[in-house]
Design an enzyme around this catalytic site. Structure first.
Site, mmCIF file in Angstrom:
data_model
loop_
_atom_site.group_PDB
_atom_site.id
_atom_site.type_symbol
_atom_site.label_atom_id
_atom_site.label_comp_id
_atom_site.label_asym_id
_atom_site.label_seq_id
_atom_site.Cartn_x
_atom_site.Cartn_y
_atom_site.Cartn_z
ATOM 1 C CG HIS A 63 32.574 73.698 59.031
ATOM 2 N ND1 HIS A 63 33.490 73.799 58.008
ATOM 3 C CD2 HIS A 63 33.276 73.825 60.188
ATOM 4 C CE1 HIS A 63 34.696 73.967 58.509
ATOM 5 N NE2 HIS A 63 34.600 73.983 59.831
ATOM 6 C CB CYS A 83 0.833 53.048 77.273
ATOM 7 S SG CYS A 83 0.773 53.272 75.496
ATOM 8 C CD GLU A 115 18.671 68.163 78.487
ATOM 9 O OE1 GLU A 115 17.718 68.255 79.276
ATOM 10 O OE2 GLU A 115 18.743 67.272 77.610
ATOM 11 C CD GLU A 135 12.178 66.980 75.603
ATOM 12 O OE1 GLU A 135 12.191 65.745 75.633
ATOM 13 O OE2 GLU A 135 12.661 67.677 76.523
ATOM 14 N NE ARG A 186 3.757 54.851 82.035
ATOM 15 C CZ ARG A 186 4.735 54.017 82.375
ATOM 16 N NH1 ARG A 186 5.326 54.138 83.539
ATOM 17 N NH2 ARG A 186 5.144 53.089 81.544
ATOM 18 C CD1 TRP A 194 2.400 59.128 73.486
ATOM 19 C CD2 TRP A 194 3.402 57.458 72.375
ATOM 20 N NE1 TRP A 194 3.382 59.676 72.697
ATOM 21 C CE2 TRP A 194 4.014 58.681 71.995
ATOM 22 C CE3 TRP A 194 3.868 56.282 71.790
ATOM 23 C CZ2 TRP A 194 5.057 58.750 71.080
ATOM 24 C CZ3 TRP A 194 4.906 56.343 70.877
ATOM 25 C CH2 TRP A 194 5.497 57.574 70.535
ATOM 26 C CE LYS A 200 14.765 68.780 79.630
ATOM 27 N NZ LYS A 200 15.100 67.747 78.648
ATOM 28 C CG ASN A 247 1.494 49.990 78.747
ATOM 29 O OD1 ASN A 247 0.424 50.407 78.338
ATOM 30 N ND2 ASN A 247 1.996 50.333 79.920
ATOM 31 N N GLY A 248 3.231 48.399 74.840
ATOM 32 C CA GLY A 248 4.216 47.711 74.018
ATOM 33 C C GLY A 248 3.767 47.641 72.567
ATOM 34 C CE LYS A 277 9.990 61.647 83.410
ATOM 35 N NZ LYS A 277 10.880 62.803 83.189
#
Length: 608
Positions: A503, A2, A480, A487, A27, A75, A484, A99-100, A603
């Site tokens: 396993h 947001c 990581e 995402e 963001r 968002w 990526k 926001n929040g 973000k």
């Protein structure tokens, strides 16, 4: 997550707000809107689901006039990303952006509707507008109405208000979500990020938790949660926030990948005296000598930086490390010792779960340190020790340069810990520092592999799933890399410690599955190659990230080899990260996804 912009004093606020909101697109958001108050006090609002270009089109058809206004990129949390749920929300004479998350909004909504209020959205935010309107209607002055409204809210918020009939007033409040006020001679602004304010303002006031701000064209008044006037320092706009431009690159992410040699060098120079080949005295104001345990907490990519660091601290300093996903950190019945340290890692310094963990550790009497890229952030202000990364603004939602700068900072900390605890001699430490000094050059060499990695990406892009494997620090790098890829390209990707292959995950291996193996020629290489052979025997399509010696040993077991420069084992995790960033980037381009703003992602995650 947001974005908030408020403007007072502009000739026409809406175009300026739209420009500032564009600077917050990184963001992550799925709808947007603007409300403006004209000189005669009349308020109008335009909203649109989707990207800002949709809002821009509607503004061209229905332009807003007036020098005061608020805008928002949302968002979605409560309610789908629709026009009706987009901010600003209205309850005459109040408009609000938020926001929040308001955790008690259902109870508030029930109470308001019982009193006759008509709410038209599914959001928690609309309840705030109605509460504020009720307080003003009951005769309260603006400041008192704000205090009374905020007292009823449970949760986190950054808020900006405008008011019909009052074209010369804006109000703001924050608790748990960042918010700043921008100042210039002829303009006052509210913003959730300094990047939005930088082109238009000379100075910035960072509001603290519980603060209320009332803005007029002549200035700003700030009050604490009790309503008492307080002074908050105005600081010059940080120069780096005005440099967040794409340049000649196709995407911000491409620019940020290519910036890594420079920003890693900048970060390391904060901690290392390159001429002397030693750590700078005082650059790490932490004494690890008597420490019994180090606690690390972070989210997402920053968590993987913490995972690499755990290997480093335990190997170089023989210091036991607890590592937690920050969203789970508070739920352990931890025992804190005054000699120990809790270390929190965050690119923004505003990540809600990480900040909550920091505050939990603080309540337990733990000494706090934070690795952050924003020295004015909430986490930086609340920690005892701030360990900066100097990556500059990172606009791409998927972190690249912030991650490698976090690793660079954490590597310096691990060397300092080894010296403090006597597990590294000064000569040993010089060897590790020497490897770090070489790191920017090695990363630059890794970036030059982009053309060959683009070709490898054509093998990965058509897949519906991918598997990443590694051992030791390479396991963290594999995690990581998998993050990526999922995402950016929306390909399902999982990472496993290579020894865990048999396993369970080996059941996934077939002739269609790309298996990306991070395998530098180190003391774990032979074991990783054994796992690679298990994949090869079952027809998996192996992509090996290794070095020249590793490539020679692997031979034709791998369908594709990404061959890195020879790298000291200590810094290999940083260098091995680069090709995985490029692989995800090019797979995303091939698949036609939005590289800089992947779907559903934000973000700076400022809600829990």
């Amino acid at each position: 997550m947001c974005g908030i912009v408020g403007v007072i004093g502009a000739k026409d606020a809406a175009p300026l707000i739209l420009d500032a909101l564009k600077r917050l697109e990184y963001r992550g958001y799925d709808s947007a809107g603007i409300a403006a108050v004209a000189g005669d006090g009349r308020m109008e609002r335009v909203r649109a689901a989707g990207k800002l270009r949709n809002l821009e089109q509607r503004l061209s058809e229905h332009p807003l006039t007036g020098g005061t206004g608020i805008g928002h990129t949302r968002w979605a949390t409560h309610g789908a990303p629709t026009d009706a749920n987009a901010h600003p929300h209205l309850a005459e004479p109040v408009a609000v952006v938020h926001n929040g998350i308001i955790e008690n909004f259902r109870a508030l909504r029930t109470k308001l509707e019982a009193e006759g209020a008509v709410l038209t959205s599914e959001t928690d935010t609309e309840t705030i507008a109605h509460l504020m309107a009720h307080e003003l209607a009951s005769g309260s002055q603006l400041k008192e109405a704000l205090v009374a409204t905020l007292d009823q809210l449970e949760g986190a918020y950054a808020l900006a208000f405008s008011f019909s009939g009052q074209p010369q007033v804006l109000a703001a409040a924050r608790f748990g979500s960042p918010l700043a006020v921008g100042l210039s001679a002829d303009l006052k602004m509210i913003g959730s990020d300094a990047i939005a304010l930088a082109p238009f303002c000379d100075d910035i006031i960072y509001l603290e938790d519980g603060d209320i701000a009332i803005l007029t064209p002549s200035g700003v008044e700030v009050y604490d949660a009790a309503g008492s006037a307080v002074e908050r320092a105005a600081v010059p706009v940080p120069m780096q926030v005005s440099l967040a431009e794409k340049g000649n690159y196709r995407h911000f992410m491409a620019k940020e990948i290519h910036e890594q040699p420079e920003v890693i060098a900048r970060t390391l120079s904060h901690y290392i005296d390159v001429g002397a080949g030693t750590l700078r005295p005082g650059a790490v104001p932490v004494d690890f000598a008597k420490m019994q345990r180090l606690s690390i907490a972070a989210c997402g990519t920053a968590y993987f930086a913490g995972l690499v660091a755990r290997y480093w601290f335990e190997r170089l300093a023989r210091l036991p490390v607890d590592l937690d996903v920050a969203s789970e950190y508070r739920y352990r019945a931890q025992v804190f010792s005054p000699d120990d340290l809790a270390l929190f890692i965050s690119q923004s310094g505003e990540t809600a779960d990480t900040l909550a963990g920091l505050r939990a550790a603080k309540a337990g009497g733990q000494r706090l340190a934070t690795v952050v890229n924003v020295p004015t952030s909430t986490m930086a202000r609340e920690a005892d020790v701030v360990l900066p990364t100097l990556a500059g603004p990172e606009i791409g939602v998927a972190s690249t340069k912030a991650f490698t700068c976090q690793l660079s900072t954490l590597a310096c900390l691990a060397v300092k810990a080894g010296l403090d605890r006597g597990t590294l001699s000064p000569l040993d430490a010089e060897g590790f520092v020497s490897a770090l000094v070489e790191l920017p050059r090695l990363v630059a060499e890794a970036v030059t592999l982009e053309h060959s990695i683009e070709r490898v990406a054509r093998l990965v892009a058509p897949a519906t799933s991918a598997l990443f494997l590694g051992r030791g620090t390479s396991y963290a790098v594999a995690m990581e890399g998998a993050l990526k890829l999922k995402e950016l390209s929306y390909i399902h990707a999982e990472a496993y410690a290579a020894g865990e292959l048999k396993h369970g995950p080996i059941a996934l291996v077939d002739e269609e599955l790309p298996v990306i193996v991070v395998a530098p020629f180190d003391d774990l290489f032979a074991k990783t190659v054994s796992n690679m052979q298990e994949v090869h025997a079952r027809g998996g399509r192996i992509i090996a990230v290794t070095d020249a010696r590793g490539a020679h040993a692997i031979g034709d077991t791998a369908e594709e080899l990404i061959v890195l420069p020879d790298v000291p084992a200590f810094v290999a995790p940083v260098v091995a990260t680069i090709p995985l960033q490029l692989l995800a980037y090019h797979a995303a381009i091939i698949n036609g996804t939005d590289v800089d703003q992947p779907r559903n992602l934000a973000k700076s995650v400022t809600v829990e």
